[in-house]
Design an enzyme around this catalytic site. Structure first.
Site, short mmCIF file in Angstrom:
data_model
loop_
_atom_site.label_atom_id
_atom_site.label_comp_id
_atom_site.label_asym_id
_atom_site.label_seq_id
_atom_site.Cartn_x
_atom_site.Cartn_y
_atom_site.Cartn_z
N LYS A 101 0.86 -1.18 0.00
CA LYS A 101 0.00 0.00 0.00
C LYS A 101 0.89 1.24 0.00
O LYS A 101 1.64 1.49 0.96
CB LYS A 101 -0.92 0.02 1.23
CG LYS A 101 -1.67 1.35 1.35
CD LYS A 101 -2.60 1.41 2.55
CE LYS A 101 -2.98 2.85 2.84
NZ LYS A 101 -3.91 2.98 3.98
N THR A 211 -9.18 3.13 11.90
CA THR A 211 -9.65 3.86 13.07
C THR A 211 -11.12 3.58 13.40
O THR A 211 -11.50 3.50 14.57
CB THR A 211 -9.45 5.37 12.86
OG1 THR A 211 -8.11 5.59 12.43
CG2 THR A 211 -9.67 6.13 14.14
#
Lengths: 264, 67
Positions: A101, A211
């Site tokens: 990524k 998150t």
């Protein structure tokens, strides 16, 4: 239903990708990730003396590469050069693993992507044989350029990293999906299960989050909710929603055979 | 005496040692790490053949939780 997410030729059953940061401990990390059903999980690369206790198990003992597809990220990198060096280290760390990524950030307040540095890094990494899943802005022109460079997935933000603000610009996500052939995965900004469902209903191929699960009051329960949100949104997309009809109500029950009024 | 920078910190050694010895001394032997020396990746299999040189800059990394 045989509905697989295919990235760089490999197929996955889960369309939910999750991060491994911000959990209270490894036990919570493991429980949340197992509950999420995610097969692709992101990890960060950091200096060995940062937050390391030699006797503690390492993250990769809790989440072994034999069980998960690990996606090393370049979080915290602000230049193409640092991002490329980080992923070369990741490839060495993970014995030649090439799926990564890429994210190159613009500033520490917004964590908004620096697309110029991102494009430069993507070119180098693709040339070096990396399979690059790329975090980017929701700019459809940049998304197309990143695909043309050879990135294997385009991962636009839905809103700022860690903000939990949800899908702020569904129109741009659709513009991206109209232009690129590789999977489009919403990365960043999802706050709750309905946000994940909305992304999937729009036709996104997957959702990546950290998150939203880790900062929930009950992360394991939120991991379960996100799994269902992604699945529900995907099924709704495949089912094809009914058209919206303003001022044209249509009853769900038969209009014939209604009993007569008793008052006349 | 040679001076090297490991993960941003200056370290001094009486004499040059090889990278395998350094890794062991740091308590990282057998751990999953990766090492960059002066901007270039050093393959794990070559640690024992590589001597530290004065002025080397090393980055030694591990995998941690992240999004």
């Amino acid at each position: 239903m045989n509905d697989k997410l295919i990235i760089a030729g490999k197929s996955y059953s889960s369309r939910l990708l999750v991060g491994t940061g911000k959990y209270k401990d490894f036990a919570e990390t493991k429980a949340a990730i197992e509950t999420s059903g995610a097969e692709i999980i992101t990890i960060a690369i950091r200096r060995s003396n940062i937050g390391q206790n030699p006797d503690e198990p390492s993250l990769l003992e809790i989440l072994p590469p034999s069980k998960y597809t690990l996606l090393p990220n370049t979080a915290g990198c602000y230049t193409a050069d640092d991002a490329v060096r980080t992923l070369r280290l990741a490839r060495e760390l993970l014995d030649g693993h090439s799926l990564v990524k890429l994210e190159v950030l613009g500033d520490p307040q917004s964590l908004y992507p620096n697309v110029i540095e991102t494009i430069a890094a993507a070119k180098t990494l693709v040339a070096e044989g990396f399979q690059v899943m790329v975090y980017t802005s929701d700019d459809p022109i940049v998304a197309k350029q990143l695909e043309d460079i050879g990135c294997v997935a385009i991962m636009p933000l839905a809103s700022l990293i860690g903000s939990g603000m949800g899908i702020l610009n569904p129109w741009n996500l659709q513009l991206i999906m109209e232009r690129v052939q590789v999977p489009v995965i919403v990365d960043a900004g999802v706050g709750t299960a309905s946000d994940a469902a909305i992304a999937m209903e729009l036709g996104c191929h997957g959702v990546l989050m950290n998150t939203a699960i880790a900062a929930a009051k009950n992360p394991v329960l939120m991991a379960s909710a996100m799994k269902k949100g992604v699945e529900a949104g995907r099924e709704a997309f495949l089912a094809g929603r009914m058209p919206k009809k303003l001022y044209s109500a249509s009853p769900s029950s038969p209009t014939a055979g209604i009993i007569a009024s008793a008052r006349s | 005496m040679i001076t090297v920078i490991i993960n941003g910190a200056t370290r001094q050694f009486q004499q040059s040692i090889n990278l395998a010895t350094l890794i062991e001394e740091m308590g990282l032997a057998g751990k999953r790490i990766a090492l960059e020396r002066n901007g270039e990746i050093v393959p794990r299999s070559t640690y024992a053949n590589q001597q530290l040189s004065d002025g080397d800059k090393l980055e030694i990394v591990v995998a941690v939780g992240g999004g």
